[in-house]
Design a protein around this motif. Sequence first.
Motif, mmCIF file in Angstrom:
data_model
loop_
_atom_site.group_PDB
_atom_site.id
_atom_site.type_symbol
_atom_site.label_atom_id
_atom_site.label_comp_id
_atom_site.label_asym_id
_atom_site.label_seq_id
_atom_site.Cartn_x
_atom_site.Cartn_y
_atom_site.Cartn_z
ATOM 1 N N VAL A 38 -4.762 42.411 46.604
ATOM 2 C CA VAL A 38 -6.182 42.402 46.236
ATOM 3 C C VAL A 38 -6.406 42.764 44.776
ATOM 4 C CG1 VAL A 38 -8.388 43.579 46.644
ATOM 5 C CG2 VAL A 38 -7.019 42.784 48.573
ATOM 6 N N HIS A 85 -7.900 40.043 54.534
ATOM 7 C CA HIS A 85 -8.165 40.115 53.096
ATOM 8 C C HIS A 85 -9.548 40.683 52.794
ATOM 9 C CE1 HIS A 85 -7.197 38.765 48.941
ATOM 10 N NE2 HIS A 85 -8.520 38.809 48.821
ATOM 11 N N ASP A 86 -10.545 40.239 53.538
ATOM 12 C CA ASP A 86 -11.912 40.684 53.242
ATOM 13 C C ASP A 86 -12.057 42.199 53.379
ATOM 14 O OD1 ASP A 86 -12.625 38.115 52.710
ATOM 15 O OD2 ASP A 86 -13.641 37.752 54.639
ATOM 16 N N THR A 87 -11.469 42.753 54.433
ATOM 17 C CA THR A 87 -11.536 44.202 54.626
ATOM 18 C C THR A 87 -10.811 44.928 53.506
ATOM 19 O OG1 THR A 87 -11.617 43.915 57.031
ATOM 20 C CG2 THR A 87 -11.004 46.092 56.197
ATOM 21 N N GLU A 90 -10.283 43.867 50.483
ATOM 22 C CA GLU A 90 -11.057 43.707 49.251
ATOM 23 C C GLU A 90 -12.256 44.650 49.227
ATOM 24 O OE1 GLU A 90 -12.829 39.776 48.503
ATOM 25 O OE2 GLU A 90 -11.550 39.748 46.705
ATOM 26 N N GLU A 91 -12.908 44.786 50.363
ATOM 27 C CA GLU A 91 -14.080 45.662 50.456
ATOM 28 C C GLU A 91 -13.697 47.118 50.205
ATOM 29 O OE1 GLU A 91 -17.370 47.065 53.830
ATOM 30 O OE2 GLU A 91 -16.122 45.275 54.156
ATOM 31 N N ILE A 92 -12.609 47.561 50.820
ATOM 32 C CA ILE A 92 -12.176 48.946 50.655
ATOM 33 C C ILE A 92 -11.714 49.207 49.224
ATOM 34 C CG2 ILE A 92 -10.469 50.668 51.375
ATOM 35 C CD1 ILE A 92 -10.508 49.374 54.145
ATOM 36 N N SER A 132 -12.645 47.635 46.541
ATOM 37 C CA SER A 132 -13.820 47.598 45.660
ATOM 38 C C SER A 132 -14.597 48.911 45.721
ATOM 39 C CB SER A 132 -14.725 46.433 46.056
ATOM 40 O OG SER A 132 -15.890 46.410 45.274
ATOM 41 N N LYS A 133 -14.660 49.503 46.907
ATOM 42 C CA LYS A 133 -15.444 50.721 47.106
ATOM 43 C C LYS A 133 -14.694 51.975 46.689
ATOM 44 C CE LYS A 133 -18.148 53.107 50.664
ATOM 45 N NZ LYS A 133 -18.577 53.070 52.086
ATOM 46 N N HIS A 134 -13.392 52.031 46.998
ATOM 47 C CA HIS A 134 -12.643 53.275 46.804
ATOM 48 C C HIS A 134 -11.508 53.172 45.779
ATOM 49 C CE1 HIS A 134 -14.724 55.086 50.205
ATOM 50 N NE2 HIS A 134 -14.432 54.024 50.945
#
Length: 401
Positions: free
Chosen positions: A285, A383-385, A387-389, A391-393
């Motif tokens: 990611v 991948h989406d999960t 990428e989300e994590i 991006s956030k952390h």
Amino acid sequence: MITIDQERQHCSIVVDDGNRKTSKITETKSPSFLIIMPSKFLTLKFLYQSPIGALLTKDHHSTNGKDNCEIRKAKNDPNLKNDEILAKYVLSIPKAIRMNGLLLQGYLAYPKVLRRIENFEIRTDDIWLCTYPKSGTTWTEEILSLIFANGDIDAVSKKIIAERVLHLEIGKPFGHLKWLRSTPSPRLLATHLNVENIPGQLRQGKAKIIYVVRNPKDNAVSYYHHHRISTFLGNYSGSWDEFVDLFAKGYLVYGPWLDHVRGFWELKQRIPDSVLFVSYEELKVDLKRMIGIICDFVGHPLTENQIDRITSHCSFEKMRNNKMVNREELPVADLFDMSKSKFMRKGIIGDWRNHFTAEQSKRFDEIFQPELVKMGLPIVYDHDTAEEIMSKHGRIIRTNE
């Protein structure tokens, strides 16, 4: 050049790697013949079906009390009589052995080397890459190699990865440990061994360890295809369903995935400054961020431009087409049959969805997820999960970092 003389009962082996020649004299009772062969044209068939095979597989067991390593032929495991699935798999792997109970391939894993691993001398500036097979090992090896080359792509472009990051338990037919010991610092080394079987000084935190973990579903898929193309693993011909069962039961070469990961995770809790956990999903990611984190951990800072060069060079497509890393160039010619699949196949998160049935996915969740939660090790499967994590952390694996 390999000369074997029956009358004098010795074997003289000279390996020419293009730069220097090394030789070894060993007693044997083989028939006389002369073979001249550059090392890059060596084959497993030549090594193990010629008289040299007896030298490679001979177990130099120590009787002085200093060697506590148990090595035996896997085919002699009494458990095979009661487990048809295990027996079928183990017997499909040429010359498979067990090291302190851990199943290992037989080709290129030499008892003489394995018995010396526990007391292998670690240097404080060593960098060790420890992984379960098919977790992103080659990818991370290339990253490490380029970090210590200061992002100079040309510096590594003509040397295969196996000669830049040296593998501990799998290696040269002769003089492997001597080669490791003679390599100048800082050494980049890799192993698939579990915690119990890595060198004792490494378990005590004498050097830095980078552990790369990949979600078990994608790991299983990649290991399945790896088995199919790997001559040293017997070119697995069983079904995907059978392989899923082997993975779930922890029967595969290098043992149970969960035990492997847990061992290094617990080592990280004990010596946190010496162990960095990185996930395959994090590398996929946000590769640039992870390269920077690795640079900081190994104490080798790079400029942003240097990191950018490594990031670009280590994209999956470039790696897949790079003959120095994709196993198209090897010192032993027949390690892989890539007519079935490429060594670097897809390099994505979530390919497991193209292989797992709903029932198989549920089984993996039931086996692995409760243990991962108990460990406090976050693992993501798409991948989406990821990428989300990220991006956030900034990281997926954040516990105790």
